[in-house]
Every structure is written in C-alpha cells, then in structure tokens.
Design a protein around this motif. Sequence first.
Motif, mmCIF file in Angstrom:
data_model
loop_
_atom_site.group_PDB
_atom_site.id
_atom_site.type_symbol
_atom_site.label_atom_id
_atom_site.label_comp_id
_atom_site.label_asym_id
_atom_site.label_seq_id
_atom_site.Cartn_x
_atom_site.Cartn_y
_atom_site.Cartn_z
ATOM 1 N N LEU A 185 -6.154 11.442 -8.369
ATOM 2 C CA LEU A 185 -5.533 12.554 -9.082
ATOM 3 C C LEU A 185 -6.510 13.232 -10.039
ATOM 4 O O LEU A 185 -6.574 14.467 -10.109
ATOM 5 C CB LEU A 185 -4.309 12.037 -9.849
ATOM 6 N N ASP A 186 -7.286 12.449 -10.764
ATOM 7 C CA ASP A 186 -8.241 13.033 -11.726
ATOM 8 C C ASP A 186 -9.284 13.886 -11.012
ATOM 9 O O ASP A 186 -9.668 14.958 -11.502
ATOM 10 C CB ASP A 186 -8.936 11.919 -12.520
ATOM 11 N N GLU A 187 -9.728 13.429 -9.864
ATOM 12 C CA GLU A 187 -10.728 14.177 -9.099
ATOM 13 C C GLU A 187 -10.165 15.509 -8.615
ATOM 14 O O GLU A 187 -10.839 16.547 -8.668
ATOM 15 C CB GLU A 187 -11.189 13.334 -7.906
ATOM 16 N N LEU B 74 0.827 -1.203 0.000
ATOM 17 C CA LEU B 74 0.000 0.000 0.000
ATOM 18 C C LEU B 74 0.863 1.255 0.000
ATOM 19 O O LEU B 74 0.515 2.257 -0.629
ATOM 20 C CB LEU B 74 -0.932 0.000 1.213
ATOM 21 N N ASN B 75 1.981 1.207 0.705
ATOM 22 C CA ASN B 75 2.864 2.367 0.801
ATOM 23 C C ASN B 75 4.052 2.214 -0.137
ATOM 24 O O ASN B 75 4.436 1.102 -0.508
ATOM 25 C CB ASN B 75 3.352 2.537 2.239
ATOM 26 N N PHE B 76 4.648 3.332 -0.497
ATOM 27 C CA PHE B 76 5.808 3.314 -1.380
ATOM 28 C C PHE B 76 7.060 2.949 -0.592
ATOM 29 O O PHE B 76 7.330 3.525 0.463
ATOM 30 C CB PHE B 76 6.001 4.689 -2.038
ATOM 31 N N GLY C 9 2.661 5.955 -8.766
ATOM 32 C CA GLY C 9 3.345 7.020 -8.045
ATOM 33 C C GLY C 9 3.357 8.335 -8.800
ATOM 34 O O GLY C 9 3.516 8.370 -10.022
ATOM 35 N N ALA C 10 3.185 9.419 -8.081
ATOM 36 C CA ALA C 10 3.234 10.763 -8.657
ATOM 37 C C ALA C 10 4.072 11.659 -7.751
ATOM 38 O O ALA C 10 3.871 11.674 -6.532
ATOM 39 C CB ALA C 10 1.831 11.335 -8.807
ATOM 40 N N GLU D 84 7.086 15.611 -2.812
ATOM 41 C CA GLU D 84 6.660 14.394 -2.120
ATOM 42 C C GLU D 84 6.107 13.402 -3.136
ATOM 43 O O GLU D 84 5.708 13.788 -4.240
ATOM 44 C CB GLU D 84 5.589 14.710 -1.065
ATOM 45 N N VAL D 85 6.085 12.143 -2.760
ATOM 46 C CA VAL D 85 5.517 11.099 -3.608
ATOM 47 C C VAL D 85 4.141 10.729 -3.065
ATOM 48 O O VAL D 85 3.973 10.508 -1.865
ATOM 49 C CB VAL D 85 6.417 9.848 -3.631
ATOM 50 N N ASP D 86 3.165 10.685 -3.956
ATOM 51 C CA ASP D 86 1.816 10.318 -3.528
ATOM 52 C C ASP D 86 1.185 9.377 -4.550
ATOM 53 O O ASP D 86 1.723 9.165 -5.646
ATOM 54 C CB ASP D 86 0.946 11.563 -3.351
ATOM 55 N N HIS D 87 0.027 8.829 -4.192
ATOM 56 C CA HIS D 87 -0.674 7.869 -5.037
ATOM 57 C C HIS D 87 -1.548 8.581 -6.066
ATOM 58 O O HIS D 87 -2.320 9.476 -5.702
ATOM 59 C CB HIS D 87 -1.578 6.964 -4.192
#
Length: 312
Positions: free
Chosen positions: A303-305, A234-236, A287-288, A269-272
């Motif tokens: 991200l789209d939302e 679940l986490n990077f 990852g983004a 930062e890295v996020d989903h």
Amino acid sequence: MLTLRQTRYGSILLEPDLTHGKKIGLVNELLNIMFGDICQNTVSIEQGQRVENLMLKLRVVLCRIATPAVSIRIPSLGLHPKLYFYKDHRFQVTSFLAWFSIVCEIEEDCFEIQNKKLDFIGFTRARRGVESLIEKIPVAIKETVGKFGSGIRSHERLKNVYQAFICIGLNIDLDFEDEVCLNTVILSMSQSFDYINFNDFYLERFGGDYDESIVDDVVSFVKSVRPSKKKKPLNFSIATKRNLYQREEKKTWSYCEVCDSALYLESTEVDHRESKAEGGYGIIENGAIIHPICNRFKSDRDLDEVRADLFE
C-alpha cells in the motif's frame, strides 16, 4: 444395516450437556479430522453419492470406537466412554475428538510410533497401560485442557498427550508401585510437555532412578507428532471480509486507503496492505477496503508503495 444412531456416536448426539450448536460443530469437526477440505467440495452431479461415501467412512471409525453387539462386520475396540470420554459425569468433547482422530489414523493405516505402523492389535497391546495412565495421571489431561482450552479447538493438543500414553504403554509394563517405572513415566511426560509440572505432582514419590532410553524414545516421538502452529491464511476468509465491512459500516464516511476518496461499500474490494508476494497474510490487520480500480492499480505492491507512486 447399522445406522449412525446405533453407534456410540448416536448416544453422544443425544447428550443433554451439548447444545444444538455444539452438536453441529462436533459433526463438522469429525468430518474435518477424517477428510479435511474434501467434505467442503462436494457440489457436483454426484454429490449425494459422495456424501453417502463420506458418512459410511465416518460410520466405520465410530463403530471402531464402540459398537453394539448387533454389529459383526466392524469389530469394535469397545472403548469405555466413562474412562475415555467423561469426567465428573460430563461428556468431554475434547477427549472424544482426540480419540476419534487416533482411531481414524489407525483405521487408515497411518498411525506410526518410532517408524512402525500401529494397527488395532498393536493398540490393544498398549491399551492396558494407556488406561492406567488416563486414570493415574489425570493432571496431564487437566493441564492440557487448561492451557489450550476445551472443546473442538484443543483436541490436537490432547491427542498428543494420548499419543504419548500409547508410546509409554508400548515401551513399559506399567507398575506405579515400582519406583523406576513411575519415575520413567514422570520424566517422559514432563520432558515432553513442559507446561505440565509432573515433578511437583509426584514430588514425594520421585526418587531419581529411571530408564533413560525409554524417556528419550517418548520425548523424541512426542516431538515428531506435536501439532505445529497453524499458519496464518494468505487469503481473506468470508468471516474476515465481513468483519472489515462491519467496521466500516459504523462510520459516517469511509475512504479508500489507496486514493483517499469516498467509498461506496457496495462497489469495493478487500485487498492486502502488505501484499501476499511480500509475505502479507489474509488477516483483519492486513485488510484494506478499496475501489476496484485502485485494487488493479495496486496489483501485488504494498500500500505504501502504491500511494507513493500515485501522489509523489
């Protein structure tokens, strides 16, 4: 006191076929088999004592596998390395880890077959049969390693094969000259491991008569202990984050996937992309790299939302 170097493990670490990196990986995997993530969380004022306790437990299992005669406190199984851990005079890490895991479970009193705990005496009852299976049907080992790979990454799959051998050894007085016995073994293994073509391997000798109840018992047991596919994280991980940043560093300019503005990579930062709340995993494809303020604005939304909320 008997040291690790005096165990069979000490000899393995001196194997010329193993590189230094593989030796370190082997040590790490032995600890992971026994303790999971515990060995990675030892930073405390009692760290030294904790590490010593872990190594003592490791030593016990290694001594169970094979121990010189000088040790009388930890009775050894005396597993012959040539039969259990070697092929064509080369040490097989996969086999060693698989058997280490089995011995570890027996030592910890958590190895079960058909809802019954198996202790070292129980293993001894099955041992002659197990060794016959290792010797007589090497195709099971060869094709398992061929399908899932050798080394550390596939020992759980090979362990599953050896568990089947133990189950068969407990249920059958093995006689490979007996047609019913041979057919029972072949069907037990071929129905338990569909990637191994045992029928072709013994095609000329396969007659058809077999003990159906034993086949059903073995297949049911193997299914119950078959390693499940590892869940995606679940986490990077640190490695995944590093790969994401390395990919961006190759570009002249990088842009935030939330606001489309330029990124200063040392302040990101890295996020989903797909949030964890919606089932997103911590894998590189999800990852983004974004601005910290954009990460807070995004929260646990996709991200789209977030982009729709920001620009529409």
